[in-house]
Design a protein around this motif. Sequence first.
Motif, PDB file in Angstrom:
ATOM      1  N   ASP A  11     -18.722 -59.531 -22.358  1.00 34.18           N
ATOM      2  CA  ASP A  11     -19.525 -58.523 -23.028  1.00 34.18           C
ATOM      3  C   ASP A  11     -18.988 -57.162 -22.621  1.00 34.18           C
ATOM      4  N   GLY A  12     -19.612 -56.116 -23.119  1.00 34.34           N
ATOM      5  CA  GLY A  12     -19.141 -54.777 -22.790  1.00 34.34           C
ATOM      6  C   GLY A  12     -17.901 -54.418 -23.586  1.00 34.34           C
ATOM      7  N   PRO A  13     -17.071 -53.535 -23.045  1.00 35.54           N
ATOM      8  CA  PRO A  13     -15.891 -53.084 -23.776  1.00 35.54           C
ATOM      9  C   PRO A  13     -14.888 -54.215 -23.983  1.00 35.54           C
ATOM     10  N   THR A  14     -14.002 -54.028 -24.936  1.00 34.79           N
ATOM     11  CA  THR A  14     -12.983 -55.025 -25.256  1.00 34.79           C
ATOM     12  C   THR A  14     -12.036 -55.221 -24.074  1.00 34.79           C
ATOM     13  N   LYS A  15     -11.684 -56.477 -23.795  1.00 35.26           N
ATOM     14  CA  LYS A  15     -10.740 -56.814 -22.727  1.00 35.26           C
ATOM     15  C   LYS A  15      -9.348 -56.978 -23.341  1.00 35.26           C
ATOM     16  N   TYR A  16      -8.334 -56.469 -22.647  1.00 35.25           N
ATOM     17  CA  TYR A  16      -6.972 -56.509 -23.168  1.00 35.25           C
ATOM     18  C   TYR A  16      -6.091 -57.399 -22.297  1.00 35.25           C
ATOM     19  N   GLN A  65      -2.199 -46.695 -19.054  1.00 43.56           N
ATOM     20  CA  GLN A  65      -3.516 -46.851 -18.446  1.00 43.56           C
ATOM     21  C   GLN A  65      -4.130 -48.164 -18.906  1.00 43.56           C
ATOM     22  N   ILE A  66      -4.511 -49.012 -17.940  1.00 44.48           N
ATOM     23  CA  ILE A  66      -5.091 -50.322 -18.254  1.00 44.48           C
ATOM     24  C   ILE A  66      -6.549 -50.415 -17.824  1.00 44.48           C
ATOM     25  N   ALA A  67      -7.012 -49.462 -17.040  1.00 32.07           N
ATOM     26  CA  ALA A  67      -8.405 -49.406 -16.587  1.00 32.07           C
ATOM     27  C   ALA A  67      -8.654 -47.984 -16.098  1.00 32.07           C
ATOM     28  N   PRO A  86      17.042 -66.268 -26.971  1.00 33.80           N
ATOM     29  CA  PRO A  86      18.081 -65.410 -27.549  1.00 33.80           C
ATOM     30  C   PRO A  86      19.068 -64.867 -26.531  1.00 33.80           C
ATOM     31  N   ASP A  87      18.600 -64.552 -25.319  1.00 35.88           N
ATOM     32  CA  ASP A  87      19.501 -64.011 -24.302  1.00 35.88           C
ATOM     33  C   ASP A  87      19.917 -65.051 -23.267  1.00 35.88           C
ATOM     34  N   GLY A  88      19.546 -66.311 -23.484  1.00 40.89           N
ATOM     35  CA  GLY A  88      19.977 -67.384 -22.594  1.00 40.89           C
ATOM     36  C   GLY A  88      19.181 -67.517 -21.317  1.00 40.89           C
ATOM     37  N   THR A  89      18.032 -66.809 -21.198  1.00 38.22           N
ATOM     38  CA  THR A  89      17.229 -66.877 -19.977  1.00 38.22           C
ATOM     39  C   THR A  89      15.753 -67.001 -20.317  1.00 38.22           C
ATOM     40  N   TYR A  90      14.993 -67.513 -19.344  1.00 38.13           N
ATOM     41  CA  TYR A  90      13.543 -67.392 -19.410  1.00 38.13           C
ATOM     42  C   TYR A  90      13.190 -65.979 -18.977  1.00 38.13           C
ATOM     43  N   GLU A  91      12.384 -65.299 -19.779  1.00 40.53           N
ATOM     44  CA  GLU A  91      12.006 -63.932 -19.436  1.00 40.53           C
ATOM     45  C   GLU A  91      10.713 -63.923 -18.641  1.00 40.53           C
ATOM     46  N   SER A  92      10.730 -63.185 -17.541  1.00 41.81           N
ATOM     47  CA  SER A  92       9.534 -62.960 -16.731  1.00 41.81           C
ATOM     48  C   SER A  92       9.337 -61.453 -16.628  1.00 41.81           C
ATOM     49  N   SER A  93       8.442 -61.020 -15.749  1.00 42.82           N
ATOM     50  CA  SER A  93       8.202 -59.574 -15.653  1.00 42.82           C
ATOM     51  C   SER A  93       7.747 -59.199 -14.253  1.00 42.82           C
ATOM     52  N   ALA A  94       8.003 -57.951 -13.903  1.00 45.58           N
ATOM     53  CA  ALA A  94       7.530 -57.346 -12.657  1.00 45.58           C
ATOM     54  C   ALA A  94       6.668 -56.154 -13.031  1.00 45.58           C
ATOM     55  N   TRP A  95       5.554 -55.981 -12.318  1.00 41.77           N
ATOM     56  CA  TRP A  95       4.580 -54.952 -12.678  1.00 41.77           C
ATOM     57  C   TRP A  95       4.347 -53.990 -11.517  1.00 41.77           C
ATOM     58  N   PHE A  96       4.440 -52.708 -11.815  1.00 41.25           N
ATOM     59  CA  PHE A  96       4.003 -51.660 -10.899  1.00 41.25           C
ATOM     60  C   PHE A  96       2.571 -51.300 -11.285  1.00 41.25           C
ATOM     61  N   VAL A  97       1.643 -51.406 -10.354  1.00 41.84           N
ATOM     62  CA  VAL A  97       0.241 -51.075 -10.606  1.00 41.84           C
ATOM     63  C   VAL A  97      -0.123 -49.868  -9.749  1.00 41.84           C
ATOM     64  N   ARG A  98      -0.611 -48.822 -10.385  1.00 42.47           N
ATOM     65  CA  ARG A  98      -0.803 -47.527  -9.716  1.00 42.47           C
ATOM     66  C   ARG A  98      -2.246 -47.053  -9.784  1.00 42.47           C
ATOM     67  N   ASN A  99      -2.719 -46.508  -8.667  1.00 45.54           N
ATOM     68  CA  ASN A  99      -3.980 -45.778  -8.634  1.00 45.54           C
ATOM     69  C   ASN A  99      -3.671 -44.341  -9.035  1.00 45.54           C
ATOM     70  N   ASP A 100      -4.159 -43.923 -10.187  1.00 46.47           N
ATOM     71  CA  ASP A 100      -3.789 -42.608 -10.717  1.00 46.47           C
ATOM     72  C   ASP A 100      -4.339 -41.461  -9.876  1.00 46.47           C
ATOM     73  N   GLN A 101      -5.425 -41.686  -9.145  1.00 40.73           N
ATOM     74  CA  GLN A 101      -6.007 -40.617  -8.343  1.00 40.73           C
ATOM     75  C   GLN A 101      -5.186 -40.346  -7.090  1.00 40.73           C
ATOM     76  N   SER A 102      -4.666 -41.398  -6.485  1.00 40.44           N
ATOM     77  CA  SER A 102      -3.914 -41.234  -5.227  1.00 40.44           C
ATOM     78  C   SER A 102      -2.409 -41.347  -5.412  1.00 40.44           C
TER      79      SER A 102
END
Length: 381
Positions: A11-16, A65-67, A86-102
Amino acid sequence: MSMVITAGSQDGPTKYIYGLERTIQVLETLFNGLIWPKLAARIGEPAPPFFYRYRPVAPSEKYLQIAPSISARTFPISHGSNDQSPDGTYESSAWFVRNDQSSQEFLFFGDVEPDSISLLPRTRAVWKHAARRIRRKQLHTIFLECSWRNGRKNKELYGHLSPPHVLDEMRNLATEVVLATREQPPPSRLSFLWNLLGYGTQRPEVTLPDRELKGALEGVRLVVIHCKATSETFPPGKSIADVISAEVRELVKGVGLGLEVVAAKQGMTIGHVFCLSCISQLRKVACPTCNWVPVVPQTSNGACVIRLYPEIGEDETARLKQENNTLQTVNKSLEISVKDAERALREKIKECEDLKNELKKLKGQRTQTPPTGYCRRVIEA
């Protein structure tokens, strides 16, 4: 699975759901109403209000911004060979998560293979971005997988890391930190001219000797994740994660990078409050600024020093206990010194009071017999 369980209660706002385009496409094939219920849709696609919304993130995007006060940026990485890709590999990902205030952030890796054996090495780009954050004291924690123990053959890695390969990646990160420290960025107003002259182009990857990497990752913590279970038996209280992280720690220590290595534990958080007088966890907190902030003492007499520490291991606990013992020794010495000073002061005050009383007696006797000698000199003084 968590999306299936919780979708009906949203419930509440939409989740992404944020991810690279290829990741979103794979999720759409799974949650398509045939394999699993269709519980998410693209932005703009008609769907019930409780549906999640897919939000593809391009690698070229800056922090998104995600939250509230939280932003993230992703980089594609490689997770082994895949002939159907297409590029011959399994694609994964690395994420930088930042506190915008600090401006404090952490880095979290998905499954990743060593750049040294990859058909499409892409992890170095992540390290280059991380190095600038480390140099600015904005990045302190990295979650990186290490699935296998020492001795695993490259052909049996299956898109994952082993301790020697983690060391290689940490060398690459340390190299980028050293190079970022040496580089002199141009003023922002001259950045266009800087790039036009060719100084802003991608520099070639270099390898620095270990002697130049000493302490380059001081203050950075590596949290080892995704340790695959085996049929081995370990001593009570030890797990495969403890064993693998110890192997990584030993290799990193031999190079002297200054990196702290810990194993991920269930329920572990990045920051805890600990009491220095007993090194016991008091309560979990979510620090609004960073992971090292003094907190007002909570005891009635103010004698208990409380700080916000990152999750600490055995080595850090021993160091803190030694520090606490030193503080207690100093405090006892100060208490003894203060008591001695108070005793000496009381003695001096008593001497002054005695002298004052003696002077009063002498002044009273002056009307009867004029003082002479020493007493007269004291009265005159």
